[in-house]
Design a protein around this motif. Structure first.
Motif, PDB file in Angstrom:
ATOM      1  N   PHE A 137      -6.147  -7.164   4.965  1.00 57.99           N
ATOM      2  CA  PHE A 137      -6.225  -5.700   4.963  1.00 57.99           C
ATOM      3  C   PHE A 137      -5.990  -5.155   6.369  1.00 57.99           C
ATOM      4  O   PHE A 137      -5.279  -4.161   6.551  1.00 57.99           O
ATOM      5  CB  PHE A 137      -7.599  -5.264   4.453  1.00 57.99           C
ATOM      6  CG  PHE A 137      -7.809  -3.769   4.458  1.00 57.99           C
ATOM      7  CD1 PHE A 137      -7.403  -2.993   3.385  1.00 57.99           C
ATOM      8  CD2 PHE A 137      -8.403  -3.134   5.545  1.00 57.99           C
ATOM      9  CE1 PHE A 137      -7.594  -1.612   3.386  1.00 57.99           C
ATOM     10  CE2 PHE A 137      -8.599  -1.764   5.558  1.00 57.99           C
ATOM     11  CZ  PHE A 137      -8.198  -0.999   4.477  1.00 57.99           C
ATOM     12  N   LEU A 177      -6.938  -6.406  -2.494  1.00 64.64           N
ATOM     13  CA  LEU A 177      -6.871  -5.136  -1.775  1.00 64.64           C
ATOM     14  C   LEU A 177      -7.904  -4.150  -2.309  1.00 64.64           C
ATOM     15  O   LEU A 177      -8.525  -3.408  -1.536  1.00 64.64           O
ATOM     16  CB  LEU A 177      -5.464  -4.538  -1.897  1.00 64.64           C
ATOM     17  CG  LEU A 177      -5.240  -3.206  -1.170  1.00 64.64           C
ATOM     18  CD1 LEU A 177      -5.561  -3.323   0.306  1.00 64.64           C
ATOM     19  CD2 LEU A 177      -3.813  -2.717  -1.378  1.00 64.64           C
ATOM     20  N   PHE A 206       0.848  -1.189   0.000  1.00 69.78           N
ATOM     21  CA  PHE A 206       0.000   0.000   0.000  1.00 69.78           C
ATOM     22  C   PHE A 206       0.882   1.237   0.000  1.00 69.78           C
ATOM     23  O   PHE A 206       1.928   1.279   0.664  1.00 69.78           O
ATOM     24  CB  PHE A 206      -0.905   0.029   1.236  1.00 69.78           C
ATOM     25  CG  PHE A 206      -1.815   1.239   1.277  1.00 69.78           C
ATOM     26  CD1 PHE A 206      -3.023   1.226   0.597  1.00 69.78           C
ATOM     27  CD2 PHE A 206      -1.453   2.386   1.967  1.00 69.78           C
ATOM     28  CE1 PHE A 206      -3.861   2.338   0.611  1.00 69.78           C
ATOM     29  CE2 PHE A 206      -2.277   3.492   1.996  1.00 69.78           C
ATOM     30  CZ  PHE A 206      -3.482   3.474   1.314  1.00 69.78           C
ATOM     31  N   PRO A 220      -3.644  -1.145  -6.489  1.00 66.81           N
ATOM     32  CA  PRO A 220      -3.780  -2.253  -5.531  1.00 66.81           C
ATOM     33  C   PRO A 220      -4.169  -3.532  -6.255  1.00 66.81           C
ATOM     34  O   PRO A 220      -4.832  -3.497  -7.302  1.00 66.81           O
ATOM     35  CB  PRO A 220      -4.899  -1.770  -4.597  1.00 66.81           C
ATOM     36  CG  PRO A 220      -5.682  -0.790  -5.405  1.00 66.81           C
ATOM     37  CD  PRO A 220      -4.682  -0.108  -6.302  1.00 66.81           C
TER      38      PRO A 220
END
Length: 683
Positions: free
Chosen positions: A340, A284, A271, A280
């Motif tokens: 995440f 993601l 990220f 991403p």
């Protein structure tokens, strides 16, 4: 984010399930017998200046004695007398007969609801409830202890705070601790005409507002180290303070760069805010979409239970059901993956909370966290043109000569009853044995320091029985009778228990205990990302793929700090503060410029801390005849500059100093909200 400057992020929403109980318990209706005069209290109106309209109006609450009566029960009991033995036996038999029936009825209703839930496709809701039960399972001891603390606090507050009509308005006030909370209290008291003395055990003022001088090719450059920026859209009182002091600031984009370290030592970017030519991955991207759905849902719910026309961290919605749901559990419900959570959410917000334990964050926080550090946009915040310590210096410069005592630790406080019954003279003893007398005291230091001063060796408090002493002629600090003495001793016990049980982030997580200040970018930044991070990112965070709780976080000051953007300085020296990267720095033989420690800086966001801050501490504010107040992160539900500063202002206001920003309605509204939170049943 690069600072604890937005570490509080949400004072009002950091409420635990116990808070909902508080709101319910405090809404009882009292009916008085017709033979008794109505009980009255003198409220403390806020004047046009934003502060109390007068010290006596603020504090001389009418004394209320006696018990709460229910007129119907009283009349019934007096008219019908005690029930007969036969009636009692019938009632008991009915109760025993109904018990199994009610039990079977509850089981049938539960089974019906489960069937209905499956028919309506509410399996996810069932899963959410089961997850909640799992989260709170095994915490029976802590929950029982919390309930006991709540019960004790409410018992202690069963009467209104008794105010002696002859009480003196405090003129000389001691403030213990010179972080932004203590400095806020001292600055406000001084502006309010009080004789204030500020004690600081360290050689330098400022608490977490630390600064560093770097040598860049002969140029001396000062930067901050920990408190580097603040979210101006939420820090209304800190904005007002900066404007009042005339301190210059700039707005900056603060980007985060997160990588995952594989078993072979290689790293890959997972990220990065605003990174060119980066998208991403599919998983993601799905998580980001689901997170956005969660954020919008939380924002809508918060708007119902805690509406506010402007962003505010002090919106208190005790009935909000999201107070009861951990954010991690809500993430599962909305399909936000564990990946995440481990690789994006926690790593980025370690810079906010200075720890990796975030499983208990309430779901209400999602709104503020996403607006302060959004994942799909580049965060924008304000930063001082110099550094945060400039604010501390400017505030301290307004205090009279001799009012600031650095390298002067306070050892103990003795409360000595005045002969005229107007309260206590507070004798403050410093580490050199020097004693001074004050009318009031404001604590803005760590919990262990408060405990030592109030309950350690040499301290004497109201309610403590002393041995006869020829020197002072005292045999009891409290001369107000047996009941008052018992209440004082119970308050002392509650206070000591709370202070003993405050846990700091470094007590359970050593990740941010020590920050190494250095310039060895090669040691902590992967070669493929080094130039990019040094040029454009404020934080580089590296997560261990095998153990996601093992996180390294480097604050990249040289990429954006205002003082390093001079042509003679910019890009000529890396300026880094690295946490949990000792193994890399030791292997590279890095010479540290300085080591910044953060022990006793940030209390953990535990259930105990959240509950005690909104349920128990309000009863201790203004303890000992309204002469003792507490501010700062140790007694608040979160951390950060705006929250801590404003808590010091609230304490000063209670001691008679006017609120300094009455001209700013948004800041004033936040002040009133925090005042109600800190002094819940007295505000």
């Amino acid at each position: 984010m690069t600072s604890q400057g937005y570490a509080e992020t949400m004072a009002a929403t950091m409420t635990a399930p116990v808070t909902a109980v508080t709101a319910t318990m405090t809404t009882t209706t009292t009916t008085m017998p017709p033979s008794m005069p109505p009980m009255t209290t003198t409220n403390s109106p806020i004047s046009d200046q934003g502060g109390p309209s007068g010290f006596q109006e603020q504090h001389d609450l009418a004394e209320t004695e006696g018990f709460v009566f229910d007129q119907d029960r009283r009349n019934a009991s007096s008219s019908s007398g005690r029930p007969s033995q036969a009636a009692a036996a019938v009632i008991l038999a009915l109760a025993l007969r109904l018990q199994p029936i009610l039990k079977n009825l509850r089981a049938s209703v539960a089974a019906s609801l489960r069937t209905l839930g499956k028919l309506l496709g509410l399996d996810k809701l069932v899963s959410l409830v089961r997850s909640l039960r799992a989260v709170y399972a095994g915490n029976a001891t802590k929950i029982n202890a919390g309930i006991a603390a709540v019960a004790a606090a409410y018992w202690l507050a069963s009467k209104k705070r008794q105010r002696d009509a002859r009480k003196r308005a405090p003129q000389r006030v001691a403030v213990i601790g010179s972080g932004i909370a203590g400095m806020g209290a001292a600055w406000t008291l001084n502006r309010g005409g009080k004789d204030v003395v500020l004690y600081e055990k360290k050689p330098k003022l400022g608490g977490n507002a630390k600064a560093m001088t770097w040598d860049v090719d002969g140029h001396k450059v000062e930067t901050g180290l920990a408190v580097l920026a603040w979210p101006h859209q939420y820090f209304h009182n800190y904005n007002a303070l900066i404007d009042e002091l005339g301190i210059e600031y700039e707005e900056h984009e603060l980007r985060f760069f997160v990588t995952e370290r594989q078993k072979d030592g290689s790293t890959n970017c997972v990220f990065a805010h605003g990174r060119e030519n980066w998208e991403p991955d599919a998983d993601l991207a799905k998580d980001l979409k689901n997170w956005d759905r969660l954020y919008r849902f939380v924002k809508r719910v918060n708007a119902v239970f805690q509406p506010s026309p402007v962003p505010s961290m002090y919106r208190v919605g005790f009935a909000n059901p999201l107070n009861l749901i951990p954010l991690r559990v809500l993430c599962k419900f909305f399909g936000v993956s564990q990946r995440f959570w481990n690789l994006v959410f926690v790593p980025i917000h370690t810079s906010t909370f200075l720890e990796v334990e975030m499983e208990t964050l309430p779901a209400t926080m999602a709104e503020v966290l996403n607006e302060v550090v959004p994942f799909t946009e580049t965060p924008l915040m304000r930063a001082w043109k110099t550094h945060s310590y400039d604010t501390i210096k400017t505030m301290a410069s307004e205090l009279p000569t001799g009012a600031v005592r650095t390298s002067c630790a306070v050892e103990s406080a003795r409360y000595v009853a005045r002969s005229d019954g107007s309260g206590f003279d507070i004798h403050i003893m410093d580490e050199d044995g020097k004693e001074e007398v004050f009318d009031a005291i404001v604590f803005a230091c760590s919990a262990p320091a408060m405990n030592q001063i109030l309950h350690g060796k040499g301290a004497t408090l109201p309610g403590q029985v002393l041995e006869p002493n020829k020197a002072n002629g005292l045999n009891n600090i409290n001369d107000r009778g047996v009941v008052a003495g018992l209440k004082s001793r119970l308050l002392n016990a509650l206070e000591s228990t709370l202070l003993d049980n405050i846990m700091y982030t470094t007590d359970r997580d050593k990740t941010f205990e020590k920050g190494v200040v250095h310039s060895d970018a090669d040691a902590v930044l992967p070669s493929q990302y080094k130039d990019e991070v040094l040029e454009s990112y404020c934080n580089y965070v590296e997560v261990d793929a095998k153990n996601p709780r093992e996180i390294e976080n480097s604050f990249v000051i040289s990429s954006w700090a205002p003082t390093v953007r001079h042509p003679d300085v910019q890009g000529k020296r890396a300026m880094l503060v690295s946490y949990n990267a000792d193994s890399k720095l030791d292997a590279a033989g890095t010479d540290a410029e300085w080591v910044s420690t953060s022990r006793e800086a940030h209390p953990c966001l535990t259930l105990f801390q959240l509950a005690s801050s909104v349920v128990c501490w309000p009863f201790l504010q203004g303890a000992r005849n309204g002469q003792t107040y507490f501010c700062g992160s140790a007694v608040l539900p979160a951390n950060g500059h705006d929250l801590s500063f404003l808590s010091g202002v609230v304490a000063a206001n209670e001691l008679g100093a006017p609120y300094p920003f009455a001209h700013d309605p948004t800041a004033h509204d936040d002040y009133l909200r925090l005042r109600k939170l800190m002094l819940r049943f007295w505000a």
